[in-house]
Design a protein around this motif. Structure first.
Motif, PDB file in Angstrom:
ATOM      1  N   ALA A  94      -5.635   1.666   3.582  1.00 17.50           N
ATOM      2  CA  ALA A  94      -4.617   2.529   2.954  1.00 17.50           C
ATOM      3  C   ALA A  94      -4.929   2.846   1.492  1.00 17.50           C
ATOM      4  N   PRO A  95      -4.378   3.974   1.019  1.00 15.73           N
ATOM      5  CA  PRO A  95      -4.425   4.215  -0.431  1.00 15.73           C
ATOM      6  C   PRO A  95      -3.456   3.243  -1.101  1.00 15.73           C
ATOM      7  N   MET A  96      -3.938   2.497  -2.088  1.00 13.46           N
ATOM      8  CA  MET A  96      -3.043   1.576  -2.796  1.00 13.46           C
ATOM      9  C   MET A  96      -3.424   1.524  -4.269  1.00 13.46           C
ATOM     10  N   ALA A  97      -2.548   2.098  -5.097  1.00 13.46           N
ATOM     11  CA  ALA A  97      -2.803   2.118  -6.537  1.00 13.46           C
ATOM     12  C   ALA A  97      -2.983   0.682  -7.021  1.00 13.46           C
ATOM     13  N   GLY A  98      -4.059   0.449  -7.749  1.00  9.88           N
ATOM     14  CA  GLY A  98      -4.323  -0.893  -8.264  1.00  9.88           C
ATOM     15  C   GLY A  98      -5.052  -1.795  -7.282  1.00  9.88           C
ATOM     16  N   TYR A  99      -5.251  -1.343  -6.038  1.00 10.30           N
ATOM     17  CA  TYR A  99      -5.938  -2.183  -5.034  1.00 10.30           C
ATOM     18  C   TYR A  99      -7.113  -1.503  -4.345  1.00 10.30           C
ATOM     19  N   SER A 100      -6.926  -0.241  -3.937  1.00  8.17           N
ATOM     20  CA  SER A 100      -7.981   0.365  -3.108  1.00  8.17           C
ATOM     21  C   SER A 100      -9.047   1.011  -3.988  1.00  8.17           C
TER      22      SER A 100
ATOM     23  N   THR B  68      -8.910   6.698  -1.698  1.00 11.10           N
ATOM     24  CA  THR B  68      -8.892   6.242  -3.092  1.00 11.10           C
ATOM     25  C   THR B  68      -7.465   5.818  -3.434  1.00 11.10           C
ATOM     26  N   GLU B  69      -7.304   5.213  -4.592  1.00 13.86           N
ATOM     27  CA  GLU B  69      -5.970   5.049  -5.156  1.00 13.86           C
ATOM     28  C   GLU B  69      -5.441   6.460  -5.410  1.00 13.86           C
ATOM     29  N   MET B  70      -4.120   6.609  -5.556  1.00 12.81           N
ATOM     30  CA  MET B  70      -3.624   7.971  -5.781  1.00 12.81           C
ATOM     31  C   MET B  70      -4.127   8.493  -7.131  1.00 12.81           C
TER      32      MET B  70
ATOM     33  N   ALA C 252      -2.191  14.464   4.962  1.00 13.05           N
ATOM     34  CA  ALA C 252      -1.005  14.195   4.150  1.00 13.05           C
ATOM     35  C   ALA C 252      -0.430  12.855   4.547  1.00 13.05           C
ATOM     36  N   LYS C 253       0.297  12.237   3.615  1.00 16.12           N
ATOM     37  CA  LYS C 253       0.936  10.940   3.913  1.00 16.12           C
ATOM     38  C   LYS C 253       2.408  11.039   3.523  1.00 16.12           C
ATOM     39  N   ILE C 254       3.270  10.738   4.498  1.00 13.28           N
ATOM     40  CA  ILE C 254       4.707  10.912   4.289  1.00 13.28           C
ATOM     41  C   ILE C 254       5.458   9.597   4.515  1.00 13.28           C
TER      42      ILE C 254
ATOM     43  N   GLY D 217      12.065   1.613  -0.709  1.00 15.76           N
ATOM     44  CA  GLY D 217      10.854   1.107  -1.370  1.00 15.76           C
ATOM     45  C   GLY D 217       9.967   0.448  -0.331  1.00 15.76           C
ATOM     46  N   PHE D 218       9.756  -0.876  -0.498  1.00 19.01           N
ATOM     47  CA  PHE D 218       8.949  -1.613   0.478  1.00 19.01           C
ATOM     48  C   PHE D 218       9.786  -2.666   1.195  1.00 19.01           C
ATOM     49  N   SER D 219      11.126  -2.566   1.063  1.00 22.55           N
ATOM     50  CA  SER D 219      11.982  -3.599   1.657  1.00 22.55           C
ATOM     51  C   SER D 219      12.263  -3.283   3.134  1.00 22.55           C
TER      52      SER D 219
ATOM     53  N   ALA E 101      -0.766   5.769  12.011  1.00 22.43           N
ATOM     54  CA  ALA E 101       0.392   4.867  12.002  1.00 22.43           C
ATOM     55  C   ALA E 101       0.231   3.808  10.928  1.00 22.43           C
ATOM     56  N   ASN E 102       1.277   3.601  10.141  1.00 22.69           N
ATOM     57  CA  ASN E 102       1.188   2.667   9.019  1.00 22.69           C
ATOM     58  C   ASN E 102       2.482   1.854   8.893  1.00 22.69           C
ATOM     59  N   GLY E 103       2.330   0.624   8.433  1.00 19.67           N
ATOM     60  CA  GLY E 103       3.500  -0.173   8.092  1.00 19.67           C
ATOM     61  C   GLY E 103       3.562  -1.530   8.742  1.00 19.67           C
ATOM     62  N   ASP E 104       3.377  -2.574   7.926  1.00 21.06           N
ATOM     63  CA  ASP E 104       3.603  -3.975   8.319  1.00 21.06           C
ATOM     64  C   ASP E 104       2.588  -4.519   9.324  1.00 21.06           C
ATOM     65  N   VAL E 105       1.415  -3.942   9.429  1.00 23.24           N
ATOM     66  CA  VAL E 105       0.400  -4.515  10.328  1.00 23.24           C
ATOM     67  C   VAL E 105      -0.375  -5.579   9.546  1.00 23.24           C
ATOM     68  N   GLN E 106      -0.211  -6.825   9.982  1.00 18.90           N
ATOM     69  CA  GLN E 106      -0.767  -7.960   9.238  1.00 18.90           C
ATOM     70  C   GLN E 106      -1.937  -8.624   9.958  1.00 18.90           C
TER      71      GLN E 106
ATOM     72  N   VAL F 290      -4.667   3.359  13.027  1.00 16.99           N
ATOM     73  CA  VAL F 290      -3.685   2.570  12.283  1.00 16.99           C
ATOM     74  C   VAL F 290      -4.205   2.364  10.864  1.00 16.99           C
ATOM     75  N   MET F 291      -3.285   2.486   9.915  1.00 19.75           N
ATOM     76  CA  MET F 291      -3.637   2.307   8.502  1.00 19.75           C
ATOM     77  C   MET F 291      -3.159   0.930   8.040  1.00 19.75           C
ATOM     78  N   ILE F 292      -4.055   0.199   7.391  1.00 20.38           N
ATOM     79  CA  ILE F 292      -3.731  -1.158   6.940  1.00 20.38           C
ATOM     80  C   ILE F 292      -3.691  -1.180   5.414  1.00 20.38           C
ATOM     81  N   GLY F 293      -2.584  -1.618   4.860  1.00 20.95           N
ATOM     82  CA  GLY F 293      -2.482  -1.761   3.411  1.00 20.95           C
ATOM     83  C   GLY F 293      -2.475  -3.224   3.029  1.00 20.95           C
ATOM     84  N   ARG F 294      -1.240  -3.788   2.887  1.00 21.61           N
ATOM     85  CA  ARG F 294      -1.128  -5.159   2.379  1.00 21.61           C
ATOM     86  C   ARG F 294      -1.753  -6.198   3.295  1.00 21.61           C
TER      87      ARG F 294
ATOM     88  N   ALA G 255      -4.587  -6.255   4.254  1.00 19.82           N
ATOM     89  CA  ALA G 255      -5.980  -6.483   3.834  1.00 19.82           C
ATOM     90  C   ALA G 255      -6.064  -7.211   2.496  1.00 19.82           C
ATOM     91  N   TYR G 256      -4.912  -7.511   1.892  1.00 20.43           N
ATOM     92  CA  TYR G 256      -4.914  -8.258   0.616  1.00 20.43           C
ATOM     93  C   TYR G 256      -5.602  -9.599   0.826  1.00 20.43           C
ATOM     94  N   GLY G 257      -6.680  -9.845   0.149  1.00 25.24           N
ATOM     95  CA  GLY G 257      -7.338 -11.148   0.236  1.00 25.24           C
ATOM     96  C   GLY G 257      -7.852 -11.478   1.612  1.00 25.24           C
TER      97      GLY G 257
HETATM   98  C1  LIG Z   1       0.589  -2.038  -4.547  1.00 26.32           C
HETATM   99  C2  LIG Z   1       0.716  -0.840  -3.662  1.00 26.32           C
HETATM  100  C3  LIG Z   1       0.208   0.374  -4.079  1.00 26.32           C
HETATM  101  C4  LIG Z   1       0.332   1.507  -3.256  1.00 26.32           C
HETATM  102  N1  LIG Z   1      -0.194   2.680  -3.681  1.00 26.32           N
HETATM  103  C5  LIG Z   1      -0.127   3.768  -2.860  1.00 26.32           C
HETATM  104  C6  LIG Z   1      -0.761   4.989  -3.231  1.00 26.32           C
HETATM  105  O1  LIG Z   1      -1.394   5.102  -4.285  1.00 26.32           O
HETATM  106  N2  LIG Z   1      -0.643   6.037  -2.367  1.00 26.32           N
HETATM  107  C7  LIG Z   1       0.045   5.938  -1.176  1.00 26.32           C
HETATM  108  O2  LIG Z   1       0.128   6.923  -0.426  1.00 26.32           O
HETATM  109  N3  LIG Z   1       0.615   4.785  -0.803  1.00 26.32           N
HETATM  110  C8  LIG Z   1       0.533   3.711  -1.619  1.00 26.32           C
HETATM  111  N4  LIG Z   1       1.069   2.527  -1.199  1.00 26.32           N
HETATM  112  C9  LIG Z   1       1.678   2.437   0.152  1.00 26.32           C
HETATM  113  C10 LIG Z   1       0.640   1.970   1.177  1.00 26.32           C
HETATM  114  O3  LIG Z   1      -0.392   2.921   1.318  1.00 26.32           O
HETATM  115  C11 LIG Z   1       1.294   1.739   2.547  1.00 26.32           C
HETATM  116  O4  LIG Z   1       1.872   2.935   2.976  1.00 26.32           O
HETATM  117  C12 LIG Z   1       2.385   0.664   2.491  1.00 26.32           C
HETATM  118  O5  LIG Z   1       1.962  -0.466   1.746  1.00 26.32           O
HETATM  119  C13 LIG Z   1       2.798   0.219   3.913  1.00 26.32           C
HETATM  120  O6  LIG Z   1       1.684  -0.249   4.631  1.00 26.32           O
HETATM  121  P1  LIG Z   1       1.339  -1.837   4.775  1.00 26.32           P
HETATM  122  O7  LIG Z   1       2.570  -2.478   5.371  1.00 26.32           O
HETATM  123  O8  LIG Z   1       0.146  -1.873   5.681  1.00 26.32           O
HETATM  124  O9  LIG Z   1       1.087  -2.363   3.389  1.00 26.32           O
HETATM  125  C14 LIG Z   1       0.978   1.409  -2.007  1.00 26.32           C
HETATM  126  C15 LIG Z   1       1.477   0.175  -1.589  1.00 26.32           C
HETATM  127  C16 LIG Z   1       1.361  -0.938  -2.399  1.00 26.32           C
HETATM  128  C17 LIG Z   1       1.902  -2.259  -1.911  1.00 26.32           C
END
Ligand SMILES: Cc1cc2nc3c(=O)[nH]c(=O)nc-3n(C[C@H](O)[C@H](O)[C@H](O)COP(=O)(O)O)c2cc1C
Length: 331
Positions: free
Chosen positions: A19-25, A43-45, A142-144, A180-182, A203-208, A225-229, A231-233
């Motif tokens: 996933a795109p993650m500001a400060g991580y990807s 990339t990060e946004m 696009a990401k919504i 938010g992320f809650s 598909a994205n969200g909460d895949v651990q 499937v898109m993996i964000g958090r 993949a942390y560590g």
């Molecule tokens: C620290 C952080 C930074 C994020 N930055 C972006 C971003 O730059 N662009 C974006 O579309 N989503 C961003 N997201 C959202 C993730 O791409 C993803 O949609 C969200 O974390 C849910 O997926 P996950 O449960 O696999 O983490 C960010 C999420 C986190 C936690």
């Protein structure tokens, strides 16, 4: 410049992306995910305005490391003309695709009508998509989110606007901006979006882990499937998923291997960003890599306060030896 058709297979063949993650990807994190099997990454946004102003820090976000797989550059902004201009600049750096951020919940972005604020203005969303698709030969994605709030759920309408504008694929993180992320991601929304569109839905969200991945595919019918958090560590989550797709169960990643991957990540950050910034950037990763290891607090404290690569590597050597000792004692 790449023709638009050249990358269409990417969204047909891929099964899992980072996933795109500001400060991580950033580039080192993406490279690690690719090495473990991610099919593509983002990339990060990146601020479209920053790019058009040729901001140095913004331009750095477009850079990729040798060895990375297909990377999409994610742009955010609120002005169709500026986004189109930014997309033309990005096209000159030959990424695999350009992604548009319609989901960011952060106040700084929302205040300027970007990110998830665009979920409330589908006319603007359509204008942005059309302008960007016109300005580049690359595939545009696009990401919504699910919508602004439960009262303003509109992911289906947004998906149709995006598809009609010539966008190649759409990713959905099924939470509302107000959440938010809650709470939990509502995978049902993903299933409905997939059933209602003809372009690929990511598909994205909460895949651990791999079990969640298989459940996500089963529930939503999505291939990618898109993996964000998740993949942390633990960038090896991509290998676990690929193994699961091949009908294999990955072995547990031992502590020695976890420390090896952490060290590689650290060395790549330092190579990419220089020793000072690279070591500071790594601080947020230690807790994730070392999570669950017994007696880790002291090492974590030492790692987050160490100032040089040499010192960090010395702590990691000690950590490895410490754990070898612990496991031997336990055996
Ligand atoms: C620290 C952080 C930074 C994020 N930055 C972006 C971003 O730059 N662009 C974006 O579309 N989503 C961003 N997201 C959202 C993730 O791409 C993803 O949609 C969200 O974390 C849910 O997926 P996950 O449960 O696999 O983490 C960010 C999420 C986190 C936690």
């Amino acid at each position: 410049m790449m023709a638009r058709g050249d990358q269409t297979n990417l969204f047909e063949d891929a099964r899992v992306c980072f996933a795109p993650m500001a400060g991580y990807s950033d580039a080192p994190a993406r490279l690690l995910c690719f090495e473990f099997g991610a099919d593509f990454a983002y990339t990060e946004m990146v601020s479209a305005e920053g790019l058009v102003r040729r901001g140095e820090k913004t331009i750095c976000l477009l850079e990729r490391m040798d060895g990375e797989g297909p990377v999409g550059v994610q742009l955010f902004g609120a002005d169709a003309g500026v986004l189109a201009e930014a997309a033309a600049i990005v096209t000159g750096t030959s990424p695999a695709f350009i992604d548009l951020n319609f989901g960011c919940p952060v106040k700084k972005v929302i205040r300027r009508n970007g990110g998830a604020a665009i979920m409330r203005d589908l006319g603007l969303m359509g204008r942005i998509c059309r302008a960007v698709v016109r300005s580049t030969d690359l595939p545009v994605t696009a990401k919504i989110r699910s919508g602004w709030s439960p009262a303003e759920e509109n992911f289906m309408e947004a998906g149709r606007v995006i598809q009609d504008a010539g966008v190649a694929a759409v990713a959905i993180h099924p939470r509302f901006r107000t959440q938010g992320f809650s709470g939990v991601a509502n995978w049902e929304h993903i299933a409905r979006l997939r059933a209602g569109l003809s372009i690929p839905v990511i598909a994205n969200g909460d895949v651990q882990d791999a079990t969640d991945y298989l459940a996500m595919v089963q529930t939503t019918g999505c291939r990618i499937v898109m993996i964000g958090r998740g993949a942390y560590g633990r960038p090896w989550i991509f290998k676990e998923i690929k193994d699961a797709l091949d009908g294999r169960i990955s072995g547990r990643v031992g502590i020695g291997s976890r420390i090896d991957v952490l060290e590689r990540h650290l060395r790549m950050e330092v190579e990419w960003k220089g020793e000072r910034l690279g070591t500071v950037e790594m601080r947020k990763h230690y807790g994730w890599y070392l999570k669950g290891m017994p007696g880790i607090k002291r090492y974590r404290r030492e790692l987050t306060s160490a100032g040089s690569l040499e010192e960090l590597v010395r702590i990691l050597v000690e950590l490895r030896e410490g754990f070898d000792g612990t496991w031997k004692k336990l055996a």
